[in-house]
Motif scaffolding. Structure first.
Motif, PDB file in Angstrom:
ATOM      1  N   TRP A 142      47.979  53.165  56.412  1.00  0.00           N
ATOM      2  CA  TRP A 142      47.548  52.376  54.484  1.00  0.00           C
ATOM      3  C   TRP A 142      48.089  51.682  54.089  1.00  0.00           C
ATOM      4  O   TRP A 142      49.487  50.838  54.411  1.00  0.00           O
ATOM      5  CB  TRP A 142      47.185  53.346  54.023  1.00  0.00           C
ATOM      6  CG  TRP A 142      46.087  54.567  53.506  1.00  0.00           C
ATOM      7  CD1 TRP A 142      45.938  56.021  54.404  1.00  0.00           C
ATOM      8  CD2 TRP A 142      44.896  54.842  53.312  1.00  0.00           C
ATOM      9  NE1 TRP A 142      45.560  56.452  54.014  1.00  0.00           N
ATOM     10  CE2 TRP A 142      44.548  55.789  53.874  1.00  0.00           C
ATOM     11  CE3 TRP A 142      44.425  53.337  52.777  1.00  0.00           C
ATOM     12  CZ2 TRP A 142      43.470  56.318  53.309  1.00  0.00           C
ATOM     13  CZ3 TRP A 142      42.974  54.135  52.084  1.00  0.00           C
ATOM     14  CH2 TRP A 142      42.233  54.912  52.854  1.00  0.00           C
ATOM     15  N   ASP A 201      61.534  54.800  58.521  1.00  0.00           N
ATOM     16  CA  ASP A 201      60.975  56.044  57.324  1.00  0.00           C
ATOM     17  C   ASP A 201      60.961  55.731  55.766  1.00  0.00           C
ATOM     18  O   ASP A 201      60.806  56.797  55.591  1.00  0.00           O
ATOM     19  CB  ASP A 201      61.960  56.883  58.726  1.00  0.00           C
ATOM     20  CG  ASP A 201      63.242  57.272  57.537  1.00  0.00           C
ATOM     21  OD1 ASP A 201      63.818  56.796  57.228  1.00  0.00           O
ATOM     22  OD2 ASP A 201      63.288  58.522  58.282  1.00  0.00           O
ATOM     23  N   ARG A 239      45.850  51.888  46.835  1.00  0.00           N
ATOM     24  CA  ARG A 239      46.084  52.215  48.490  1.00  0.00           C
ATOM     25  C   ARG A 239      44.206  51.020  49.019  1.00  0.00           C
ATOM     26  O   ARG A 239      43.803  51.191  48.384  1.00  0.00           O
ATOM     27  CB  ARG A 239      46.063  53.216  49.106  1.00  0.00           C
ATOM     28  CG  ARG A 239      44.711  54.448  49.117  1.00  0.00           C
ATOM     29  CD  ARG A 239      45.146  55.005  49.447  1.00  0.00           C
ATOM     30  NE  ARG A 239      43.917  56.295  49.902  1.00  0.00           N
ATOM     31  CZ  ARG A 239      43.853  57.559  50.723  1.00  0.00           C
ATOM     32  NH1 ARG A 239      45.503  57.887  51.017  1.00  0.00           N
ATOM     33  NH2 ARG A 239      43.587  58.480  50.577  1.00  0.00           N
ATOM     34  N   SER A 279      53.052  53.269  57.784  1.00  0.00           N
ATOM     35  CA  SER A 279      53.125  54.169  59.102  1.00  0.00           C
ATOM     36  C   SER A 279      52.135  54.760  58.869  1.00  0.00           C
ATOM     37  O   SER A 279      51.102  54.610  60.237  1.00  0.00           O
ATOM     38  CB  SER A 279      54.382  54.678  59.928  1.00  0.00           C
ATOM     39  OG  SER A 279      54.991  55.480  58.655  1.00  0.00           O
ATOM     40  N   ASP A 280      51.271  55.087  57.696  1.00  0.00           N
ATOM     41  CA  ASP A 280      50.332  55.963  58.151  1.00  0.00           C
ATOM     42  C   ASP A 280      49.020  55.074  58.523  1.00  0.00           C
ATOM     43  O   ASP A 280      47.718  55.872  58.098  1.00  0.00           O
ATOM     44  CB  ASP A 280      50.118  56.855  56.806  1.00  0.00           C
ATOM     45  CG  ASP A 280      49.963  55.956  55.352  1.00  0.00           C
ATOM     46  OD1 ASP A 280      50.188  55.003  55.309  1.00  0.00           O
ATOM     47  OD2 ASP A 280      50.440  56.616  54.990  1.00  0.00           O
ATOM     48  N   HIS A 309      58.115  57.898  50.443  1.00  0.00           N
ATOM     49  CA  HIS A 309      56.629  56.978  50.595  1.00  0.00           C
ATOM     50  C   HIS A 309      56.260  56.427  48.739  1.00  0.00           C
ATOM     51  O   HIS A 309      56.950  56.873  47.308  1.00  0.00           O
ATOM     52  CB  HIS A 309      55.928  57.852  50.378  1.00  0.00           C
ATOM     53  CG  HIS A 309      54.281  58.033  50.335  1.00  0.00           C
ATOM     54  ND1 HIS A 309      53.360  57.551  49.445  1.00  0.00           N
ATOM     55  CD2 HIS A 309      53.872  57.878  52.112  1.00  0.00           C
ATOM     56  CE1 HIS A 309      52.411  57.483  50.184  1.00  0.00           C
ATOM     57  NE2 HIS A 309      52.722  57.320  51.301  1.00  0.00           N
ATOM     58  N   ARG A 328      42.890  50.036  53.305  1.00  0.00           N
ATOM     59  CA  ARG A 328      42.889  50.310  54.703  1.00  0.00           C
ATOM     60  C   ARG A 328      42.755  48.527  55.133  1.00  0.00           C
ATOM     61  O   ARG A 328      42.192  47.576  54.362  1.00  0.00           O
ATOM     62  CB  ARG A 328      41.358  50.358  55.617  1.00  0.00           C
ATOM     63  CG  ARG A 328      41.237  52.176  55.654  1.00  0.00           C
ATOM     64  CD  ARG A 328      42.209  52.669  56.043  1.00  0.00           C
ATOM     65  NE  ARG A 328      42.499  54.609  56.172  1.00  0.00           N
ATOM     66  CZ  ARG A 328      43.342  54.788  56.401  1.00  0.00           C
ATOM     67  NH1 ARG A 328      44.296  54.549  57.251  1.00  0.00           N
ATOM     68  NH2 ARG A 328      43.136  56.857  56.880  1.00  0.00           N
TER      69      ARG A 328
END
Length: 372
Positions: free
Chosen positions: A214, A278, A232, A211-212, A299, A234
């Motif tokens: 990445w 989440d 990670r 959700s960020d 995460h 984009r």
């Protein structure tokens, strides 16, 4: 072994090496035993283990199920949601009508199933009436087989990461193929991840968009001989290997741009990382302990060495199967539509003793989120 079908021929070296790889510990306890009689659909039967209710929903593939598409014998079944809302299930080495006939990899089937508890069914094959190979190449000395490791959909484009073998287990590179028509056709993006990079730990991928913004990528050696590393990237740079940022140690702390350093100590096999709400779920085949395990994460960068590992399915021998003990199991991929409290996985099974069973199954795990 020398399997000759009506199409391609599997050489003895490729066939035997693949048996040893996918059999693993399972091959030791299961080879040569008669296949068990566990029902193909056992949605009403369940067992509670470690606070999780476990059930087998259905066999998803087999001669009587997917044989009509020319791929009665397949494994993996990596699922991803298509832009049009269907789900694409991508398989590894695929055969039909008999085991060893018409060798293809990867292949894929579409599904419109949304009610997962009743079992996934397929609505069509990529290629038409008979499933075709997604990537055009000949199984031979230059490339013996291309095995899919994961897929992701970003906007209107689907991305397939595959492991290119020159002799099974000899990974020369892995790459990314793209589709803009819901998986019907695939184009080589040109992305190349060298097989020897990072001590061979940049071969087998699983990835998910957070959700960020990445995409987080766990990767390991294809042959189940390494721990795992993390990158990670984009979404608009997913086909540019130089844009992947490694996660590693810088002195006493971990940071992006360092490493990559292993984020696990144990050996990692086939794996699946997905964000569910989440939180994140990570499932993988733990070949050393002959089982399928899971972690629930806040995460992907959290310390996996101190995160609880939860066993979902145990391996066993063919004459000793029950609901959560499965002979010669491997794989484990999260089916879209899952939640932490109602997790569905595709799980593979292969009787390497006689090839009578080489299939993908659907398992359901209820209560994983509540347990934690």
């Amino acid at each position: 072994m020398n399997v000759v079908g009506s199409g391609s021929q599997i050489s003895s070296s490729v066939g035997l090496s693949r048996r040893m790889f996918l059999g693993g510990a399972a091959g030791v306890v299961g080879a040569g035993l008669v296949a068990g009689t566990m029902p193909s659909a056992a949605a009403t039967d369940s067992v509670v283990a470690d606070g999780i209710r476990i059930s087998k929903v259905a066999d998803l593939t087999g001669p009587d199920i997917t044989g009509k598409y020319g791929i009665g014998y397949v494994d993996l079944g990596i699922p991803v949601r298509c832009p049009d809302g269907r789900t694409l299930y991508v398989f590894g080495d695929s055969f039909g009508p008999n085991w060893g006939d018409n060798w293809k990899s990867p292949t894929a089937l579409w599904s419109r199933t949304r009610g997962l508890s009743s079992g996934v069914t397929f609505s069509g094959a990529v290629g038409g009436e008979q499933a075709s190979q997604l990537i055009p190449y000949e199984h031979g000395d230059e490339i013996s087989t291309i095995i899919p490791s994961d897929l992701i959909t970003i906007g209107d484009t689907m991305y397939l990461q595959g492991v290119v073998n020159q002799g099974f287990g000899n990974v020369i590179w892995s790459g990314i193929w793209t589709s803009t028509d819901n998986g019907a056709t695939w184009t080589d993006s040109g992305a190349r991840f060298p097989g020897a990079a990072y001590d061979k730990m940049w071969q087998l991928f699983t990835w998910a968009l957070g959700s960020d913004g990445w995409i987080y990528v766990y990767s390991a050696e294809f042959l189940r001989e390494s721990p795992m590393i993390l990158h990670r990237v984009r979404p608009d740079k997913i086909t540019d290997p130089d844009a992947y940022e490694p996660w590693g140690k810088a002195g006493d702390s971990w940071q992006w741009g360092a490493g990559p350093d292993p984020v696990t100590d144990g050996i990692i096999g086939e794996m699946s990382l997905r964000q569910l709400g989440d939180r994140w779920v990570f499932t993988w085949f733990n070949s050393a302990d002959y089982r399928i395990d899971a972690m629930v994460l806040d995460h992907p960068t959290q310390d996996l060495r101190t995160t609880e590992s939860i066993t979902l399915l145990h391996g066993t021998s063919w004459d000793n199967e029950d609901i959560n003990h499965v002979a010669q199991l491997y794989g484990s991929y999260v089916i879209p539509g899952s939640s932490l409290d109602d997790l569905h996985l595709t799980v593979s099974q292969w009787n390497t003793g006689d090839n009578s069973i080489y299939r993908v199954m659907q398992y359901r795990f209820r209560g994983l989120g509540r347990r934690l």
